[in-house]
Write a protein that holds these residues in place. Sequence first.
Motif, PDB file in Angstrom:
ATOM      1  N   ASP A 155       0.829  -1.208   0.000  1.00 30.28           N
ATOM      2  CA  ASP A 155       0.000   0.000   0.000  1.00 30.28           C
ATOM      3  C   ASP A 155       0.863   1.257   0.000  1.00 30.28           C
ATOM      4  N   GLY A 156       2.175   1.078  -0.270  1.00 30.03           N
ATOM      5  CA  GLY A 156       3.070   2.220  -0.393  1.00 30.03           C
ATOM      6  C   GLY A 156       3.728   2.669   0.897  1.00 30.03           C
ATOM      7  N   ARG A 157       3.486   1.970   1.985  1.00 30.42           N
ATOM      8  CA  ARG A 157       4.050   2.357   3.281  1.00 30.42           C
ATOM      9  C   ARG A 157       5.322   1.579   3.574  1.00 30.42           C
ATOM     10  N   LYS A 158       6.102   2.085   4.513  1.00 33.04           N
ATOM     11  CA  LYS A 158       7.190   1.349   5.129  1.00 33.04           C
ATOM     12  C   LYS A 158       6.715   0.925   6.508  1.00 33.04           C
ATOM     13  N   VAL A 159       6.838  -0.350   6.815  1.00 31.95           N
ATOM     14  CA  VAL A 159       6.308  -0.894   8.066  1.00 31.95           C
ATOM     15  C   VAL A 159       7.447  -1.496   8.871  1.00 31.95           C
ATOM     16  N   THR A 160       7.536  -1.122  10.142  1.00 37.51           N
ATOM     17  CA  THR A 160       8.549  -1.684  11.032  1.00 37.51           C
ATOM     18  C   THR A 160       7.899  -2.710  11.950  1.00 37.51           C
ATOM     19  N   VAL A 161       8.454  -3.915  11.923  1.00 39.15           N
ATOM     20  CA  VAL A 161       7.964  -5.006  12.765  1.00 39.15           C
ATOM     21  C   VAL A 161       8.987  -5.229  13.877  1.00 39.15           C
ATOM     22  N   THR A 162       8.547  -5.110  15.119  1.00 37.57           N
ATOM     23  CA  THR A 162       9.450  -5.274  16.261  1.00 37.57           C
ATOM     24  C   THR A 162       9.171  -6.544  17.046  1.00 37.57           C
ATOM     25  N   ASP A 163       8.020  -7.199  16.791  1.00 38.22           N
ATOM     26  CA  ASP A 163       7.604  -8.347  17.591  1.00 38.22           C
ATOM     27  C   ASP A 163       6.786  -9.285  16.700  1.00 38.22           C
ATOM     28  N   ALA A 164       7.214 -10.542  16.590  1.00 38.22           N
ATOM     29  CA  ALA A 164       6.476 -11.532  15.805  1.00 38.22           C
ATOM     30  C   ALA A 164       5.961 -12.659  16.693  1.00 38.22           C
ATOM     31  N   SER A 165       5.672 -12.321  17.935  1.00 37.78           N
ATOM     32  CA  SER A 165       5.203 -13.361  18.865  1.00 37.78           C
ATOM     33  C   SER A 165       3.732 -13.695  18.666  1.00 37.78           C
ATOM     34  N   ARG A 166       2.963 -12.764  18.060  1.00 38.10           N
ATOM     35  CA  ARG A 166       1.532 -12.984  17.838  1.00 38.10           C
ATOM     36  C   ARG A 166       1.197 -12.524  16.410  1.00 38.10           C
ATOM     37  N   ILE A 167       1.258 -13.488  15.491  1.00 33.27           N
ATOM     38  CA  ILE A 167       1.105 -13.209  14.067  1.00 33.27           C
ATOM     39  C   ILE A 167      -0.345 -13.473  13.661  1.00 33.27           C
ATOM     40  N   LEU A 168      -0.897 -12.581  12.835  1.00 33.81           N
ATOM     41  CA  LEU A 168      -2.258 -12.783  12.347  1.00 33.81           C
ATOM     42  C   LEU A 168      -2.286 -12.617  10.818  1.00 33.81           C
ATOM     43  N   PRO A 169      -2.288 -13.736  10.072  1.00 33.98           N
ATOM     44  CA  PRO A 169      -2.412 -13.662   8.614  1.00 33.98           C
ATOM     45  C   PRO A 169      -3.886 -13.561   8.220  1.00 33.98           C
ATOM     46  N   LEU A 170      -4.207 -12.637   7.338  1.00 30.59           N
ATOM     47  CA  LEU A 170      -5.592 -12.432   6.919  1.00 30.59           C
ATOM     48  C   LEU A 170      -5.844 -12.991   5.519  1.00 30.59           C
ATOM     49  N   ASN A 171      -5.163 -14.082   5.201  1.00 26.45           N
ATOM     50  CA  ASN A 171      -5.329 -14.748   3.915  1.00 26.45           C
ATOM     51  C   ASN A 171      -4.876 -16.193   4.090  1.00 26.45           C
ATOM     52  N   GLY A 172      -5.620 -17.138   3.506  1.00 21.57           N
ATOM     53  CA  GLY A 172      -5.297 -18.545   3.695  1.00 21.57           C
ATOM     54  C   GLY A 172      -3.950 -18.936   3.132  1.00 21.57           C
ATOM     55  N   GLY A 173      -3.608 -18.447   1.938  1.00 21.60           N
ATOM     56  CA  GLY A 173      -2.309 -18.763   1.355  1.00 21.60           C
ATOM     57  C   GLY A 173      -1.170 -18.185   2.169  1.00 21.60           C
TER      58      GLY A 173
ATOM     59  N   ALA B 240      -8.419 -19.879   5.462  1.00 25.24           N
ATOM     60  CA  ALA B 240      -7.419 -20.767   6.062  1.00 25.24           C
ATOM     61  C   ALA B 240      -8.131 -22.028   6.539  1.00 25.24           C
ATOM     62  N   THR B 241      -8.193 -23.017   5.665  1.00 27.94           N
ATOM     63  CA  THR B 241      -9.003 -24.211   5.932  1.00 27.94           C
ATOM     64  C   THR B 241      -8.185 -25.433   6.321  1.00 27.94           C
ATOM     65  N   PHE B 242      -6.863 -25.320   6.368  1.00 26.45           N
ATOM     66  CA  PHE B 242      -6.037 -26.485   6.696  1.00 26.45           C
ATOM     67  C   PHE B 242      -6.149 -26.803   8.192  1.00 26.45           C
ATOM     68  N   LYS B 243      -5.833 -28.053   8.527  1.00 21.13           N
ATOM     69  CA  LYS B 243      -6.116 -28.583   9.865  1.00 21.13           C
ATOM     70  C   LYS B 243      -5.440 -27.791  10.977  1.00 21.13           C
ATOM     71  N   GLU B 244      -4.195 -27.390  10.772  1.00 24.45           N
ATOM     72  CA  GLU B 244      -3.466 -26.688  11.831  1.00 24.45           C
ATOM     73  C   GLU B 244      -4.117 -25.360  12.202  1.00 24.45           C
ATOM     74  N   ALA B 245      -4.878 -24.779  11.278  1.00 23.36           N
ATOM     75  CA  ALA B 245      -5.492 -23.478  11.552  1.00 23.36           C
ATOM     76  C   ALA B 245      -6.907 -23.588  12.101  1.00 23.36           C
ATOM     77  N   LYS B 246      -7.503 -24.755  12.001  1.00 22.89           N
ATOM     78  CA  LYS B 246      -8.917 -24.909  12.346  1.00 22.89           C
ATOM     79  C   LYS B 246      -9.232 -24.498  13.783  1.00 22.89           C
ATOM     80  N   LYS B 247      -8.294 -24.714  14.693  1.00 25.19           N
ATOM     81  CA  LYS B 247      -8.541 -24.427  16.104  1.00 25.19           C
ATOM     82  C   LYS B 247      -8.477 -22.932  16.412  1.00 25.19           C
ATOM     83  N   LEU B 248      -7.986 -22.132  15.475  1.00 24.97           N
ATOM     84  CA  LEU B 248      -7.788 -20.707  15.727  1.00 24.97           C
ATOM     85  C   LEU B 248      -9.083 -19.925  15.549  1.00 24.97           C
TER      86      LEU B 248
END
Length: 344
Positions: free
Chosen positions: A77-95, A116-124
């Motif tokens: 989206d044209g921004r620069k994003v700084t990530v300081t913590d990856a302890s709680r990741i939230l992907p908003l796309n199945g792939g 996100a329909t694969f088994k490992e994600a079902k519990k989330l």
Amino acid sequence: MRAIRRGRLAALGLTLALLTGACASSADVATTKTGPEPTSASARAAKAGKQLAANTLVPLAGKAPTPELPVTVGSSDGRKVTVTDASRILPLNGGVAEIVFTLGLGERVVGRDITATFKEAKKLPQVTKAHDVSAESVLSLRPTVVLADTDTGPKEAIDQIRDAGIPVVVLDVATKLSDVTTRTTRIAAALGVPAAGEALNARMSDELAAARAAVPEGSRPKVAFLYMRGSAAVYLIGGKGSGADSLLDAAGAVDAGTQAGLDRPFTPITTEALAQAQPDVILMMTKGLDSVGGLDGLLQIPGIAQTPAGMNRRVVDLEDGVLLSFGPRTPLVIDILVDRIHQG
């Protein structure tokens, strides 16, 4: 249509050499080996079918990588994003979620979207409703980084998440196989595990090359990708840019819609379009085929029965959450397509 676009591909381009002398946190990254690889199309398809039926992912071998943060990355989206913590990741796309899990970071994922329909994600917990993101649901999970794509919406929800101080990295939608490498590299970089991204790209490239090697010499069937939702009266044929065109090319086939001159990703099905496309095989998502009453119901749709595919009842279907996901399981899709679309 957002479901189609968000499920599109991502893919597997050129093999990237693993870096030697990598940092300590990357040293344990390796590809997973599951025994000798079958070489025939039928044997590869059988193995791929079993794995897809199990609906599970195969993460990279070895110890899960440790993110090296902070990192600043470009966002689509044209921004620069700084990530300081990856302890709680939230992907908003199945792939995207498949890539995160396969990189070995699944234990850090706190939620999922509807694709996100694969088994490992079902519990989330799910944070989308009919493919729309609920900002309230996202914020309740306290993510430290959110991964989205340019089709993720509504825009107001993404703005609300970002305004809460959460880094949101936006990725380009994958529309062809070669996009998967770039997508994987960008996700791994945003999460501080670039060497794991290189390893996953190398593994997927090897798998794709092996699948392509099983294409029968001289076989080049025409395949039409049909997207249907009978209950909603949605009947579309894929053309240039549908995502399926890239998959079919990798599997040694011709996309019938593209060859017939359909220059848009999806076009309403007409008897004229089908007559011009004349597919030898029809490719569909499983739920789409079910929604029209299976093969017999499909043949009742005007024009279908008059195609070579219809006359010979040549229809291939694959699970919705996998076919156009363009993630680490895409080589399995190619294995199955190579076997099933080239059968006599």
